[in-house]
Design an enzyme around this catalytic site. Structure first.
Site, PDB file in Angstrom:
ATOM      1  N   GLN A  25      61.372 -22.522  85.154  1.00 27.66           N
ATOM      2  CA  GLN A  25      60.468 -21.399  84.889  1.00 27.66           C
ATOM      3  C   GLN A  25      60.020 -20.714  86.177  1.00 27.66           C
ATOM      4  O   GLN A  25      59.671 -21.362  87.157  1.00 27.66           O
ATOM      5  CB  GLN A  25      59.240 -21.884  84.095  1.00 27.66           C
ATOM      6  CG  GLN A  25      59.619 -22.301  82.698  1.00 27.66           C
ATOM      7  CD  GLN A  25      58.452 -22.450  81.730  1.00 27.66           C
ATOM      8  OE1 GLN A  25      58.660 -22.952  80.634  1.00 27.66           O
ATOM      9  NE2 GLN A  25      57.252 -22.013  82.097  1.00 27.66           N
ATOM     10  N   HIS A  68      52.338 -28.135  77.007  1.00 28.51           N
ATOM     11  CA  HIS A  68      51.087 -27.704  76.362  1.00 28.51           C
ATOM     12  C   HIS A  68      50.773 -28.491  75.091  1.00 28.51           C
ATOM     13  O   HIS A  68      49.724 -28.281  74.504  1.00 28.51           O
ATOM     14  CB  HIS A  68      51.154 -26.205  76.039  1.00 28.51           C
ATOM     15  CG  HIS A  68      50.992 -25.344  77.253  1.00 28.51           C
ATOM     16  ND1 HIS A  68      49.788 -25.203  77.907  1.00 28.51           N
ATOM     17  CD2 HIS A  68      51.877 -24.595  77.950  1.00 28.51           C
ATOM     18  CE1 HIS A  68      49.935 -24.392  78.941  1.00 28.51           C
ATOM     19  NE2 HIS A  68      51.199 -24.012  79.000  1.00 28.51           N
ATOM     20  N   ASP A 111      51.476 -17.149  82.580  1.00 27.73           N
ATOM     21  CA  ASP A 111      51.069 -17.716  83.873  1.00 27.73           C
ATOM     22  C   ASP A 111      51.392 -16.753  85.019  1.00 27.73           C
ATOM     23  O   ASP A 111      50.638 -16.691  85.999  1.00 27.73           O
ATOM     24  CB  ASP A 111      51.738 -19.078  84.084  1.00 27.73           C
ATOM     25  CG  ASP A 111      50.982 -20.186  83.364  1.00 27.73           C
ATOM     26  OD1 ASP A 111      49.741 -20.207  83.438  1.00 27.73           O
ATOM     27  OD2 ASP A 111      51.623 -21.009  82.704  1.00 27.73           O
TER      28      ASP A 111
HETATM   29  C1  3PY Z   1      54.005 -18.594  80.243  1.00 23.76           C
HETATM   30  O1  3PY Z   1      54.006 -17.463  79.742  1.00 23.76           O
HETATM   31  O2  3PY Z   1      53.285 -18.916  81.202  1.00 23.76           O
HETATM   32  C2  3PY Z   1      54.871 -19.604  79.696  1.00 23.76           C
HETATM   33  O3  3PY Z   1      54.963 -20.669  80.236  1.00 23.76           O
HETATM   34  C3  3PY Z   1      55.601 -19.276  78.438  1.00 23.76           C
HETATM   35  O4  3PY Z   1      55.812 -20.355  77.641  1.00 23.76           O
HETATM   36 MG    MG Z   2      53.435 -21.089  81.612  1.00 22.28          MG
END
Ligand code: 3PY
Ligand code: MG
Length: 253
Positions: A149, A46, A177
């Site tokens: 993630q 980001h 997200d």
């Molecule tokens: C999200 O909440 O989508 C993230 O990637 C947190 O950094």
């Molecule tokens: Mg995110």
């Protein structure tokens, strides 16, 4: 290679407290390090940080004793390599939706025999001047961290296959997200989104994986620790912004 103290904490089952930083400031990293935080994630997903800027930010982390990690927006080996070679001690990869996505991260971050990272006498290897490259490779495979993630419905569905991959150190839940993917855009506190987050935490812990997510503040970090989360990432903009707002509110205009 330097020791990764944030990884050591996580492997010992202890909480590691850090921040995400999405603007290019070595000085802010020094402040975070001298404030005693365990890690900083240079957020190149980001934020605008390229490998050259990242290298300066890594130097600030090394000076102030905080573990530098990078969140990288493209799961591409050559792209990831330049952040690692600059000195980040781990990669946090967003949008890891499938086992194949996760395997690609491992290939990029680890040297043979675990992965296929390209080898050279680069900065993180102290230019090959202090440690023979075979020894450096072993140390790098030991010290680098992989954080993947979970932030889509697809990633939640495919979590069991990702949890089987030993080199992944932390499963990081992206609540914002995930809220979008679940049909509640920008509302991660919706009960159904929270239930999905709790389920990811439970499944990951049951598989012996450490879990991470965003901590809004210290109180939230403590609540997450009670759930078993040990990789706790505040965000510099939120923590700084809230502190500045409190300061402003103390002396109203
Ligand atoms: C999200 O909440 O989508 C993230 O990637 C947190 O950094
Ligand atoms: Mg995110």
């Amino acid at each position: 290679m330097r020791k990764n103290s944030a990884k050591a904490l996580i492997k010992a089952g202890k909480p590691a407290l850090g921040v995400m930083l999405n603007f290019p400031s070595p000085a802010v990293i020094e402040v975070c390090g001298y404030a005693g935080l365990d890690f900083v994630v240079i957020d190149a997903e980001h934020g605008p940080m390229d490998p050259e800027t990242t290298e300066s930010m890594v130097r600030a982390a090394e000076v102030s004793g905080i573990t530098p990690l990078a969140r990288i927006g493209q799961n591409v080996q050559q792209y990831i390599l330049r952040y690692l070679d600059a000195g980040v001690m781990g990669v946090q990869m967003p949008w890891v939706n499938t086992r194949a996505d996760a395997e690609a991260v491992i290939r990029s971050v680890k040297y043979v025999p675990v992965g296929k990272r390209g080898l050279a006498g680069v900065r993180v290897a102290q230019y090959g001047l202090t440690t023979p490259l075979p020894q450096y490779m072993q140390e790098a495979n030991q010290e680098t961290m992989i954080i993947t993630q979970v932030e889509t419905v697809e990633a939640v569905q495919n979590l069991p296959q990702v949890l089987e991959l030993e080199p992944i150190d932390v499963i990081f839940i992206g609540p914002t997200d995930l809220s979008v993917s679940m049909g509640y855009p920008g509302r991660p506190t919706e009960p159904v989104v929270q239930a999905a987050i709790d389920s990811v935490i439970r499944q990951s812990l049951a598989a012996g994986k450490a879990v991470g997510t965003i901590a809004r503040d210290g109180e939230h970090a403590k609540q997450l620790i009670d759930k078993g989360v040990t990789y706790l990432a505040g965000t510099v903009v939120t923590l700084l912004g809230n502190s500045l707002k409190q300061f402003r509110a103390a002396v109203p205009k």
